[in-house]
Design an enzyme around this catalytic site. Structure first.
Site, PDB file in Angstrom:
ATOM      1  N   MET A 158      35.710  40.288  42.210  1.00  0.00           N
ATOM      2  CA  MET A 158      34.280  39.944  42.203  1.00  0.00           C
ATOM      3  C   MET A 158      33.937  38.921  41.124  1.00  0.00           C
ATOM      4  O   MET A 158      32.827  38.906  40.599  1.00  0.00           O
ATOM      5  CB  MET A 158      33.439  41.210  42.027  1.00  0.00           C
ATOM      6  CG  MET A 158      33.674  42.276  43.079  1.00  0.00           C
ATOM      7  SD  MET A 158      32.599  43.718  42.923  1.00  0.00           S
ATOM      8  CE  MET A 158      33.140  44.373  41.331  1.00  0.00           C
ATOM      9  N   ASP A 181      44.606  34.161  42.829  1.00  0.00           N
ATOM     10  CA  ASP A 181      46.064  34.121  43.007  1.00  0.00           C
ATOM     11  C   ASP A 181      46.761  34.903  41.902  1.00  0.00           C
ATOM     12  O   ASP A 181      47.780  35.568  42.134  1.00  0.00           O
ATOM     13  CB  ASP A 181      46.566  32.677  42.998  1.00  0.00           C
ATOM     14  CG  ASP A 181      45.933  31.844  44.109  1.00  0.00           C
ATOM     15  OD1 ASP A 181      45.454  32.436  45.091  1.00  0.00           O
ATOM     16  OD2 ASP A 181      45.927  30.606  43.986  1.00  0.00           O
TER      17      ASP A 181
END
Length: 310
Positions: free
Chosen positions: A222, A253
């Protein structure tokens, strides 16, 4: 063993400017070039954490050779398939205010023969104790159900899959029941056809519905607001760590890399959560899509606070 699959890799070109003037002259203050694409970023981060992975996918032309050379310089094992055309270059314009504008090229067109070659290569790596990371977009010529096909094939050999995709790629792959998924809040909202910002309670409910369909673990990132982690009876949330951010590029990532590394090292859920929060926070402090150093991650892990979701 971790195998990262990047079907649409790129050279990430990050440029720093004061403020983007659309239709006008923009003077670049700094340029950073990195071998990128989601799976490649994951492999680089795993390497920096002290782990190992095999990077595979499609590369093309001189740009593809640059990516392969970078992997070899980093001493990251790679097993790419060369295809016709040219691997893309993605330009990320980072303003002093923190605003980010991304200009992503489409990449080469991949043939059916290329796809079959990749599927056969992945079959060779598929076994119990192998985690495949399926991450990012796919190039032209590849159908949106490709991740689902891969999941079904490698599952037959006992391998596990971590999925990080969006849109139709994400939705179709869920039908094959990946073991771990890492959507961000926007991707989860889009999947649930929400036209508003979902509350954390709503995000948890969506994740729980996915787990009931056979997904083993869900991690929802988030941004500055932190992340939510759900697995079996384990339900927790963490506030985002306060760090001096340079760019949010690569933070998602990095979290995928944290999940993969923790899985490979058989870390507890608590340590997995701390690793994910620390490595993603560390990623925003680096220039371009470079991974954070392991000592930075270790220091940030001590700052992670885990709160149970009731």
């Amino acid at each position: 063993m971790i195998v990262t699959v990047t079907m649409n890799p790129a050279i990430d070109k990050t440029v720093d400017i004061d403020q983007l003037e659309c239709g006008g002259l923009n003077r670049i203050k700094h340029v950073e070039l990195d071998a990128g694409g989601k799976g490649i970023n994951v492999s680089k981060t795993i390497h920096e954490l002290g782990g190992n992975s095999i990077a595979t996918g499609f590369i093309a032309g001189n740009t593809g050779k640059v990516i392969q050379n970078v992997m070899e310089e980093w001493q990251i094992q790679n097993d790419f398939i060369e295809v016709s055309g040219e691997t893309r270059t993605n330009t990320k314009v980072f303003e002093k205010s923190g605003e980010l504008t991304e200009l992503n090229e489409p990449g080469p067109v991949v043939s059916e023969a290329d796809i079959q070659a990749l599927l056969e290569k992945l079959d060779g790596y598929a076994a119990e104790g192998t985690l495949f990371v399926l991450a990012g977009s796919v190039p032209s010529g590849v159908e949106k159900d490709i991740y689902g096909k891969i999941i079904e094939r490698v599952h037959r050999k006992g391998a596990k899959v971590l999925l990080d995709a969006d849109g139709e790629l994400f939705a179709k792959a869920l039908e094959a029941k990946p073991d771990i998924i890492k959507p961000n809040r926007v991707e989860l909202e889009q999947y649930a056809a929400m036209d508003y910002i979902a509350s954390e309670q709503e995000l948890v409910l969506i994740a729980e519905k996915l787990m009931k369909k056979g997904i083993g673990m869900v991690a929802v990132s988030m941004g500055k607001r932190g992340a939510i982690f759900l697995k079996e009876e384990y339900r927790v949330r963490c506030q985002g760590l306060k760090v001096k951010a340079h760019s949010t590029v690569g933070a998602g990532d990095a979290m995928v890399a944290g999940l993969s590394y923790a899985w490979d090292q058989k870390m507890s859920m608590e340590d997995t959560v701390k690793m994910c929060m620390a490595v993603s926070a560390g990623a925003v402090t680096t220039i371009g899509t470079k991974p954070p150093a392991r000592e930075v991650v270790d220091s940030l892990m001590d700052q992670v606070e885990i709160e149970k979701i009731i």
